[in-house]
Design a protein around this motif. Structure first.
Motif, mmCIF file in Angstrom:
data_model
loop_
_atom_site.group_PDB
_atom_site.id
_atom_site.type_symbol
_atom_site.label_atom_id
_atom_site.label_comp_id
_atom_site.label_asym_id
_atom_site.label_seq_id
_atom_site.Cartn_x
_atom_site.Cartn_y
_atom_site.Cartn_z
ATOM 1 N N ALA A 222 1.733 21.598 13.891
ATOM 2 C CA ALA A 222 2.650 20.899 14.910
ATOM 3 C C ALA A 222 2.764 21.685 16.231
ATOM 4 N N THR A 223 2.574 21.295 17.199
ATOM 5 C CA THR A 223 2.725 21.779 18.324
ATOM 6 C C THR A 223 4.425 21.411 18.977
ATOM 7 N N PHE A 224 5.177 22.537 18.803
ATOM 8 C CA PHE A 224 6.384 22.129 19.092
ATOM 9 C C PHE A 224 6.800 22.530 20.825
ATOM 10 N N LYS A 225 7.639 21.384 21.218
ATOM 11 C CA LYS A 225 8.196 21.458 22.799
ATOM 12 C C LYS A 225 9.449 21.565 22.953
ATOM 13 N N ASN A 226 9.868 22.492 23.674
ATOM 14 C CA ASN A 226 11.148 22.585 24.060
ATOM 15 C C ASN A 226 11.871 21.474 24.898
ATOM 16 N N ALA A 227 13.210 21.148 24.758
ATOM 17 C CA ALA A 227 13.894 20.249 25.484
ATOM 18 C C ALA A 227 14.708 20.761 26.600
ATOM 19 N N PHE A 228 14.951 21.871 26.465
ATOM 20 C CA PHE A 228 15.859 22.543 27.580
ATOM 21 C C PHE A 228 15.016 23.499 28.772
ATOM 22 N N ALA A 229 15.411 23.509 29.720
ATOM 23 C CA ALA A 229 14.991 24.475 30.855
ATOM 24 C C ALA A 229 15.758 26.113 30.507
ATOM 25 N N ILE A 230 15.103 27.143 31.183
ATOM 26 C CA ILE A 230 15.893 28.353 30.837
ATOM 27 C C ILE A 230 16.205 28.942 32.351
ATOM 28 N N LEU A 231 17.387 29.121 32.503
ATOM 29 C CA LEU A 231 17.698 29.702 33.718
ATOM 30 C C LEU A 231 17.815 31.196 33.539
ATOM 31 N N ARG A 232 17.208 32.229 34.296
ATOM 32 C CA ARG A 232 17.401 33.591 33.839
ATOM 33 C C ARG A 232 18.065 34.032 35.282
ATOM 34 N N PHE A 233 19.174 35.332 35.087
ATOM 35 C CA PHE A 233 19.777 35.810 36.082
ATOM 36 C C PHE A 233 20.180 37.256 35.909
ATOM 37 N N THR A 234 20.075 38.159 37.186
ATOM 38 C CA THR A 234 20.784 39.280 37.018
ATOM 39 C C THR A 234 21.760 39.343 38.025
ATOM 40 N N LEU A 235 22.653 40.531 37.879
ATOM 41 C CA LEU A 235 23.784 40.460 38.706
ATOM 42 C C LEU A 235 24.270 42.178 39.265
ATOM 43 N N ASP A 236 24.808 42.072 40.201
ATOM 44 C CA ASP A 236 25.410 43.225 40.737
ATOM 45 C C ASP A 236 26.528 43.881 39.590
ATOM 46 N N PRO A 237 26.560 45.224 39.599
ATOM 47 C CA PRO A 237 27.498 45.843 38.535
ATOM 48 C C PRO A 237 28.848 45.281 38.699
ATOM 49 N N TYR B 221 20.290 21.459 30.515
ATOM 50 C CA TYR B 221 19.744 20.415 30.369
ATOM 51 C C TYR B 221 18.706 20.333 31.599
ATOM 52 N N PRO B 222 17.451 19.771 31.567
ATOM 53 C CA PRO B 222 16.705 19.345 32.608
ATOM 54 C C PRO B 222 17.226 18.375 33.577
ATOM 55 N N GLY B 223 16.860 18.587 34.735
ATOM 56 C CA GLY B 223 17.347 17.702 35.675
ATOM 57 C C GLY B 223 17.035 17.796 37.122
ATOM 58 N N ASN B 224 17.499 16.951 38.065
ATOM 59 C CA ASN B 224 16.999 17.350 39.457
ATOM 60 C C ASN B 224 18.385 17.417 40.307
#
Length: 312
Positions: free
Chosen positions: A171-186, A250-253
């Motif tokens: 079975a080839t699984f597919k993800n439902a969500f998007a991933i937001l990656r971020f970095t920050l100042d101290p 959630y995915p979206g525009n």
């Protein structure tokens, strides 16, 4: 004589009765030893789950399965009169995992079921009516690196024919969500992200009707959608400026985004970000809120300047 004759007759009858009972007991004993054991009404099967998108735990840029993960599989009757559900579990982790379970013998195409079923992770996301729903919290304590286990909703189609003929299906699984990656100042204590469409909340999900993307779950409707995310660091008072954080949305525009941050001095940094932003399932979107890369937005508070950047 008469008395003895009756006694002998009684003795003969008793002996014959004894031997009859003994013979009957022996026959019953023999029959028990050779009685037919009903055949099992189920079979052991396995599902090999793999995909470049999956799975449940983030390791660097890859999302993988964890040992003890569980998936729920739904097989529907071709006439839509009924569905059958089974839960499969894995004892291994990694990019590929084998989920073990059982399946009744009558759950087959010859038994009136569709050629393909649907598998969902986590198993708890699908109820016994076949309805899939999920809640992404709008307030989260986030750890650097991965997102929490059980949060990366994924799904796949499963070949019933493969399970019937070989006892195993891939079975080839597919993800439902998007991933937001971020970095920050101290010294940042909290982050609030606001968008024009829902990023979190509770939604009913359905399997896409797009045949090229078969098996993926998409939003059917929101029962309690949230267009804001409030994030705080897990286990510490401030985010680690040397590490990246990943969150599921959630995915979206979106036609606009805004980001608001609070540091440990109580300063609030806010920026309205105009433009079109499309978050697609299984894709990473990197926002760097500390150094200048592609686009630079200036956050100012108390005479201080905070540069944030976004690259997609």
């Amino acid at each position: 004589m008469i008395y003895k004759t009756e006694n002998n007759l009684e003795s003969i009858i008793m002996k014959r009765l004894f031997f009859a009972v003994a013979s009957l007991a022996a026959m019953v004993s023999c029959n028990r030893g050779n009685e037919l054991v009903p055949s099992q009404n189920f079979r052991n099967v396995s599902i090999v789950a793999k995909s470049a998108e999956t799975k449940t735990l983030l390791q660097d840029n890859a999302v993988v399965w964890e040992a003890s993960d569980a998936i729920k599989v739904r097989f529907d009757k071709t006439d839509a009169s009924a569905s059958h559900f089974e839960t499969f579990t894995t004892a291994q982790g990694g990019a590929e995992a084998t989920f073990a379970g059982t399946l009744p013998n009558d759950v087959s195409e010859s038994g009136g079921y569709n050629a393909n079923g649907y598998a969902v992770y986590p198993a708890t996301a699908m109820d016994d009516n076949g309805t899939v729903s999920f809640t992404l919290p709008d307030t989260r304590n986030v750890a650097s690196g991965s997102f929490p286990s059980g949060q990366n909703l994924s799904s796949a189609t499963v070949s019933l024919n493969d399970l019937n003929t070989s006892g195993s299906a891939t079975a080839t699984f597919k993800n439902a969500f998007a991933i937001l990656r971020f970095t920050l100042d101290p010294n940042i204590m909290s982050v609030k992200i606001e968008a024009s469409e829902n990023l979190a909340g509770k939604a009913s999900m359905k399997f896409t009707e797009d045949t090229e993307d078969a098996g993926r779950l998409v939003v059917d409707n929101f029962s309690d959608g949230k267009n804001t995310l409030t994030l705080t660091p897990e286990g510490t008072s401030t985010f680690d400026a040397t590490k990246a954080y990943n969150i599921l949305v959630y995915p979206g525009n979106h036609t606009d985004l805004s980001v608001e941050m609070v540091d440990n001095d109580g300063c609030v940094y806010r920026k309205e970000i105009s433009g079109d932003y499309s978050f697609a399932p299984a894709n990473y979107y990197t926002f760097n809120f500390n150094y200048a890369f592609v686009k630079v937005y200036s956050f100012a508070a108390a005479g201080r300047t905070f540069n944030a950047n976004e690259e997609i």
